[in-house]
Scaffold this motif. Structure first.
Motif, PDB file in Angstrom:
ATOM      1  N   LEU A 432       0.850  -1.199   0.000  1.00 31.64           N
ATOM      2  CA  LEU A 432       0.000   0.000   0.000  1.00 31.64           C
ATOM      3  C   LEU A 432       0.882   1.243   0.000  1.00 31.64           C
ATOM      4  CD1 LEU A 432      -2.824   1.334   0.306  1.00 31.64           C
ATOM      5  CD2 LEU A 432      -2.514   1.150   2.787  1.00 31.64           C
ATOM      6  N   TRP A 433       0.559   2.171  -0.871  1.00 27.15           N
ATOM      7  CA  TRP A 433       1.209   3.488  -0.906  1.00 27.15           C
ATOM      8  C   TRP A 433       0.158   4.560  -0.628  1.00 27.15           C
ATOM      9  CZ3 TRP A 433       6.301   4.858  -1.573  1.00 27.15           C
ATOM     10  CH2 TRP A 433       7.173   3.871  -2.033  1.00 27.15           C
ATOM     11  N   TYR A 434       0.570   5.587   0.095  1.00 23.58           N
ATOM     12  CA  TYR A 434      -0.257   6.782   0.259  1.00 23.58           C
ATOM     13  C   TYR A 434       0.425   7.955  -0.443  1.00 23.58           C
ATOM     14  CZ  TYR A 434      -3.085   4.666   4.003  1.00 23.58           C
ATOM     15  OH  TYR A 434      -3.932   3.876   4.732  1.00 23.58           O
ATOM     16  N   VAL A 435      -0.388   8.788  -1.093  1.00 23.12           N
ATOM     17  CA  VAL A 435       0.101  10.034  -1.699  1.00 23.12           C
ATOM     18  C   VAL A 435      -0.697  11.163  -1.055  1.00 23.12           C
ATOM     19  CG1 VAL A 435       0.533  11.289  -3.844  1.00 23.12           C
ATOM     20  CG2 VAL A 435       0.534   8.788  -3.860  1.00 23.12           C
ATOM     21  N   PRO A 436      -0.198  11.722   0.064  1.00 23.99           N
ATOM     22  CA  PRO A 436      -0.982  12.705   0.797  1.00 23.99           C
ATOM     23  C   PRO A 436      -0.760  14.154   0.373  1.00 23.99           C
ATOM     24  CG  PRO A 436       0.906  12.064   2.093  1.00 23.99           C
ATOM     25  CD  PRO A 436       0.997  11.301   0.799  1.00 23.99           C
ATOM     26  N   ASP A 437       0.206  14.401  -0.509  1.00 23.83           N
ATOM     27  CA  ASP A 437       0.510  15.786  -0.906  1.00 23.83           C
ATOM     28  C   ASP A 437      -0.446  16.222  -2.007  1.00 23.83           C
ATOM     29  OD1 ASP A 437       2.607  15.877   0.875  1.00 23.83           O
ATOM     30  OD2 ASP A 437       4.042  15.095  -0.572  1.00 23.83           O
ATOM     31  N   SER A 438      -1.557  16.802  -1.595  1.00 19.49           N
ATOM     32  CA  SER A 438      -2.587  17.185  -2.544  1.00 19.49           C
ATOM     33  C   SER A 438      -3.015  18.619  -2.252  1.00 19.49           C
ATOM     34  CB  SER A 438      -3.769  16.214  -2.449  1.00 19.49           C
ATOM     35  OG  SER A 438      -4.718  16.465  -3.462  1.00 19.49           O
ATOM     36  N   THR A 439      -4.114  19.039  -2.850  1.00 21.85           N
ATOM     37  CA  THR A 439      -4.655  20.380  -2.651  1.00 21.85           C
ATOM     38  C   THR A 439      -6.131  20.384  -3.002  1.00 21.85           C
ATOM     39  OG1 THR A 439      -4.663  22.653  -3.515  1.00 21.85           O
ATOM     40  CG2 THR A 439      -3.810  20.952  -4.978  1.00 21.85           C
ATOM     41  N   ALA A 440      -6.883  21.256  -2.330  1.00 17.18           N
ATOM     42  CA  ALA A 440      -8.312  21.384  -2.624  1.00 17.18           C
ATOM     43  C   ALA A 440      -8.559  21.927  -4.027  1.00 17.18           C
ATOM     44  CB  ALA A 440      -8.970  22.294  -1.584  1.00 17.18           C
ATOM     45  N   ALA A 441      -7.513  22.438  -4.684  1.00 14.09           N
ATOM     46  CA  ALA A 441      -7.671  22.904  -6.064  1.00 14.09           C
ATOM     47  C   ALA A 441      -8.091  21.774  -6.999  1.00 14.09           C
ATOM     48  CB  ALA A 441      -6.369  23.526  -6.554  1.00 14.09           C
ATOM     49  N   LEU A 442      -7.815  20.510  -6.595  1.00 11.56           N
ATOM     50  CA  LEU A 442      -8.176  19.365  -7.449  1.00 11.56           C
ATOM     51  C   LEU A 442      -9.643  18.979  -7.326  1.00 11.56           C
ATOM     52  CD1 LEU A 442      -5.022  17.107  -6.978  1.00 11.56           C
ATOM     53  CD2 LEU A 442      -5.733  18.318  -9.048  1.00 11.56           C
ATOM     54  N   ALA A 443     -10.376  19.645  -6.423  1.00 16.88           N
ATOM     55  CA  ALA A 443     -11.805  19.362  -6.280  1.00 16.88           C
ATOM     56  C   ALA A 443     -12.566  20.087  -7.384  1.00 16.88           C
ATOM     57  CB  ALA A 443     -12.294  19.804  -4.901  1.00 16.88           C
ATOM     58  N   ARG A 444     -12.345  19.623  -8.598  1.00 17.60           N
ATOM     59  CA  ARG A 444     -12.861  20.319  -9.775  1.00 17.60           C
ATOM     60  C   ARG A 444     -12.976  19.342 -10.932  1.00 17.60           C
ATOM     61  NH1 ARG A 444     -10.794  26.312 -11.369  1.00 17.60           N
ATOM     62  NH2 ARG A 444     -12.166  26.668 -13.155  1.00 17.60           N
ATOM     63  N   TRP A 488       2.984  13.129  -9.127  1.00 18.77           N
ATOM     64  CA  TRP A 488       3.293  14.188 -10.091  1.00 18.77           C
ATOM     65  C   TRP A 488       2.083  15.110 -10.269  1.00 18.77           C
ATOM     66  CZ3 TRP A 488       5.160  12.598 -15.714  1.00 18.77           C
ATOM     67  CH2 TRP A 488       5.500  13.748 -16.437  1.00 18.77           C
ATOM     68  N   HIS A 489       0.916  14.533 -10.428  1.00 21.03           N
ATOM     69  CA  HIS A 489      -0.338  15.265 -10.583  1.00 21.03           C
ATOM     70  C   HIS A 489      -0.573  16.167  -9.368  1.00 21.03           C
ATOM     71  CE1 HIS A 489      -4.905  15.273 -10.458  1.00 21.03           C
ATOM     72  NE2 HIS A 489      -4.748  15.472 -11.753  1.00 21.03           N
ATOM     73  N   GLY A 490      -0.364  15.635  -8.159  1.00 19.07           N
ATOM     74  CA  GLY A 490      -0.566  16.418  -6.950  1.00 19.07           C
ATOM     75  C   GLY A 490       0.412  17.572  -6.837  1.00 19.07           C
ATOM     76  N   GLN A 491       1.684  17.338  -7.184  1.00 18.81           N
ATOM     77  CA  GLN A 491       2.677  18.397  -7.119  1.00 18.81           C
ATOM     78  C   GLN A 491       2.367  19.515  -8.115  1.00 18.81           C
ATOM     79  OE1 GLN A 491       5.054  18.568  -4.785  1.00 18.81           O
ATOM     80  NE2 GLN A 491       4.304  16.628  -3.967  1.00 18.81           N
ATOM     81  N   ALA A 492       1.907  19.135  -9.308  1.00 20.80           N
ATOM     82  CA  ALA A 492       1.541  20.146 -10.309  1.00 20.80           C
ATOM     83  C   ALA A 492       0.378  20.993  -9.807  1.00 20.80           C
ATOM     84  CB  ALA A 492       1.185  19.466 -11.630  1.00 20.80           C
ATOM     85  N   ALA A 493      -0.611  20.343  -9.191  1.00 24.30           N
ATOM     86  CA  ALA A 493      -1.778  21.070  -8.684  1.00 24.30           C
ATOM     87  C   ALA A 493      -1.389  22.017  -7.559  1.00 24.30           C
ATOM     88  CB  ALA A 493      -2.842  20.084  -8.212  1.00 24.30           C
ATOM     89  N   ARG A 494      -0.491  21.566  -6.662  1.00 25.10           N
ATOM     90  CA  ARG A 494      -0.063  22.418  -5.549  1.00 25.10           C
ATOM     91  C   ARG A 494       0.683  23.652  -6.056  1.00 25.10           C
ATOM     92  NH1 ARG A 494       0.834  19.717  -0.410  1.00 25.10           N
ATOM     93  NH2 ARG A 494       2.991  20.450  -0.340  1.00 25.10           N
ATOM     94  N   THR A 495       1.546  23.452  -7.039  1.00 25.22           N
ATOM     95  CA  THR A 495       2.282  24.581  -7.598  1.00 25.22           C
ATOM     96  C   THR A 495       1.344  25.535  -8.326  1.00 25.22           C
ATOM     97  OG1 THR A 495       4.255  23.213  -7.831  1.00 25.22           O
ATOM     98  CG2 THR A 495       4.171  25.231  -9.127  1.00 25.22           C
ATOM     99  N   ALA A 496       0.413  24.982  -9.097  1.00 30.18           N
ATOM    100  CA  ALA A 496      -0.550  25.817  -9.813  1.00 30.18           C
ATOM    101  C   ALA A 496      -1.408  26.612  -8.842  1.00 30.18           C
ATOM    102  CB  ALA A 496      -1.430  24.948 -10.712  1.00 30.18           C
ATOM    103  N   ALA A 497      -1.824  25.970  -7.742  1.00 33.35           N
ATOM    104  CA  ALA A 497      -2.654  26.660  -6.752  1.00 33.35           C
ATOM    105  C   ALA A 497      -1.878  27.774  -6.060  1.00 33.35           C
ATOM    106  CB  ALA A 497      -3.175  25.655  -5.726  1.00 33.35           C
ATOM    107  N   ALA A 498      -0.592  27.553  -5.816  1.00 36.22           N
ATOM    108  CA  ALA A 498       0.223  28.591  -5.175  1.00 36.22           C
ATOM    109  C   ALA A 498       0.353  29.821  -6.069  1.00 36.22           C
ATOM    110  CB  ALA A 498       1.611  28.034  -4.846  1.00 36.22           C
ATOM    111  N   LEU A 503      -8.732  28.510  -6.823  1.00 41.01           N
ATOM    112  CA  LEU A 503      -9.843  28.688  -7.761  1.00 41.01           C
ATOM    113  C   LEU A 503      -9.381  28.718  -9.213  1.00 41.01           C
ATOM    114  CD1 LEU A 503     -11.859  31.488  -5.882  1.00 41.01           C
ATOM    115  CD2 LEU A 503     -11.942  28.999  -5.592  1.00 41.01           C
ATOM    116  N   GLY A 504      -8.079  28.796  -9.445  1.00 40.24           N
ATOM    117  CA  GLY A 504      -7.590  29.008 -10.800  1.00 40.24           C
ATOM    118  C   GLY A 504      -6.943  27.800 -11.448  1.00 40.24           C
ATOM    119  N   VAL A 505      -7.235  26.603 -10.936  1.00 36.03           N
ATOM    120  CA  VAL A 505      -6.574  25.402 -11.461  1.00 36.03           C
ATOM    121  C   VAL A 505      -7.598  24.534 -12.191  1.00 36.03           C
ATOM    122  CG1 VAL A 505      -4.999  23.506 -10.937  1.00 36.03           C
ATOM    123  CG2 VAL A 505      -5.029  25.520  -9.468  1.00 36.03           C
TER     124      VAL A 505
END
Length: 523
Positions: A432-444, A488-498, A503-505
């Motif tokens: 089992l792997w966990y990928v916890p580095d995410s952002t609410a910007a992906l709730a879209r 990778w997807h989570g890191q891109a979203a976090r950078t985009a949100a920053a 709201l802009g991702v």
């Protein structure tokens, strides 16, 4: 010879029971409890001093509970005071454990103020309770937690915010809302639970040099549970490429997606596949979407397919040989009217990723009955709603999303990526792997389509270059692609949100951030 003595398994995730057993190994082998407390607290203090340099008139509050977490906090307070910080200790518990009582007595000897009621300060250290709390916080201790949460200052929790369950991340009565949490030694399972994220703040692992032998003595016979990090992902990325390679060696993905009502899903998943660097991309869409897809994704080979009356793919053309592809990704925007198409890809002997409507159609077929019959590996990428339709009742029966993913993967013999704020990725054999580095910007809408294409492209490259010779090794390949894509997807979203705010991702911008973020991470 000693170089590998402390090759640290810092991505391992443990339960409270496992952590107690690992620490027990250290104490049994001669590590004094007091010495370990000094070492841990010294590293916590060093992190705090680096993060919050001493400032004139700053007041640092230390909330010390009755156990060893409180002892850690007292040593931290003592070290900060020695470096010029104005420290105030608060001890709301009347009967501390002996070692904690010793540290408290020494703190008083040093002249550090000690009180019982938490007062306003500029930085607060939460050492009330650490890992292993098993009963709700109530009464006077609950009031202490509420007082901490009313503070208008950074709050640093040692090991775990007081009041969180170590394994499930559930709030036990009340819990401290930390701005930073310093997890000690190994990641606790709470750090990988959606419901804990609002309390943990920014997590940081404080390594205190646990020998691998102590970890393996407790965890060695169990399927590993790990937390994704950049260090663990580097070796799984499909770069650098061999200098003499060409597109036919870099994988060929068949992406079966889209319908007239959901044309955008096909394009977004194709953008994700493009970012993956896959050598060749074939996009199968309804005929009415073919010209649009050619215009938007000019590098893809676009196959227009016969349509149903509702605009779904009625069936795949007979001359489309599914066995020539390295991998197939099926489902984004497909609609529920594409069962014949779905059945065709399931019947193929090519590695298969199923997402979105591919999962809904699989639920109609029965995942546990259908997937074990496949002659190739399968990866499922559901969100919680799709997971419930595929595996009714499993989420309710499991203690957390990771356990649910493990149960479902074992049941159907497929790799499974369960999306969430903390994504869980499970192997049928229990890894089992966990990928916890995410952002609410992906709730879209559209975020999952980009992820499906990205993982599909990675999977095609892995299957083409690794050429796994058995189902088990192919499943490992599938999990590598899922893990890399999710991280990778989570890191891109976090950078985009920053840069653009949460709201802009949108899906298009998310895809545009994938490659620049990867270059930044690898630099």
């Amino acid at each position: 010879m000693l170089g590998g003595l402390f090759d640290k398994p810092l991505d391992r995730v443990v339960t409270a029971e496992q952590m107690r057993a690992i620490e027990g190994q250290l104490f049994e082998m001669g590590m004094p409890v007091a010495a370990l407390m000094e070492k841990v607290a010294g590293r916590v203090a060093a992190w705090i001093m680096a993060q919050f340099p001493v400032q004139p008139y700053w007041r640092v509050g230390i909330v010390a509970g009755p156990g060893h977490n409180g002892g850690d906090a007292l040593v931290v307070g003592r070290e900060l005071a020695s470096q010029g910080y104005a420290v105030q200790v608060y001890t709301p518990a009347s009967q501390p454990k002996p070692l904690t009582a010793d540290h408290l007595r020494y703190v008083r000897y040093l002249g550090i103020p000690v009180g019982e009621t938490v007062e306003p300060c500029d930085l607060l250290i939460d050492g009330l309770f650490g890992f292993g709390l098993e009963r709700p916080i109530a009464g006077a201790m609950a009031e202490v937690v509420r007082a901490i949460n009313r503070m208008d200052c950074p709050v640093v929790s040692i090991d775990l915010p007081s009041g969180l369950h170590t394994d499930t991340g559930a709030v036990q009565g009340v819990a401290v809302k930390a701005t930073h949490t310093l997890c000690l030694g190994l990641w606790k399972r709470a750090f990988c639970q959606d419901q804990a994220l609002a309390y943990i703040g920014q997590p940081r692992l404080i390594d205190f040099d646990i020998p691998p032998s102590a970890v393996e003595s407790v965890l060695g016979a169990l399927p590993p549970v790990r937390r994704a990090t950049l260090a663990t992902l580097r070796s799984r990325l499909p770069i650098p490429r061999p200098p003499d390679t060409h597109k036919y060696r870099m994988g060929h993905l068949l992406l079966v997606a889209g319908s007239r009502p959901y044309a955008g899903a096909a394009l977004l998943s194709a953008l994700g596949a493009r970012a993956s660097g896959v050598g060749m991309l074939t996009l199968a869409v309804p005929e009415s979407l073919r010209l649009m897809a050619v215009a938007q994704i000019p590098e893809a080979l676009v196959v227009g397919c016969p349509e149903t009356a509702s605009g779904a793919i009625a069936y795949l053309p007979e001359d489309l040989d599914l066995n020539r592809y390295s991998a197939i990704a099926c489902g984004p925007g497909l609609s529920r009217d594409a069962m014949a198409t779905m059945q065709t890809v399931v019947d193929s002997s090519t590695a298969l990723l199923l997402d979105a409507d591919g999962l809904n159609l699989l639920a109609d077929l029965g995942a546990a009955a259908t997937l074990p019959q496949r002659q190739a590996v399968t990866l499922l990428t559901p969100h919680r709603g799709e997971f419930e339709r595929l595996f009714p009742g499993v989420l309710a029966d499991a203690i957390d999303s990771g356990t649910a993913a493990q149960m479902a993967a074992s049941r159907c013999g497929a790799g499974l990526l369960l999306k969430g704020a903390c994504t869980a990725i499970a192997h049928p054999h229990g890894t089992l792997w966990y990928v916890p580095d995410s952002t609410a910007a992906l709730a879209r809408g559209g975020s999952g389509d980009v992820l499906a294409g990205l993982i599909g492209g990675l999977l095609a490259q892995e299957m083409a270059t690794a050429r796994p010779d058995a189902i088990d090794s192919a499943l490992d390949t599938v999990l590598d692609a899922a893990l890399t894509g999710a991280w990778w997807h989570g890191q891109a979203a976090r950078t985009a949100a920053a840069e653009r705010t949460e709201l802009g991702v949108d899906g298009v911008h998310l895809a545009q951030y994938l490659n620049p973020v990867l270059a930044q991470m690898l630099a």
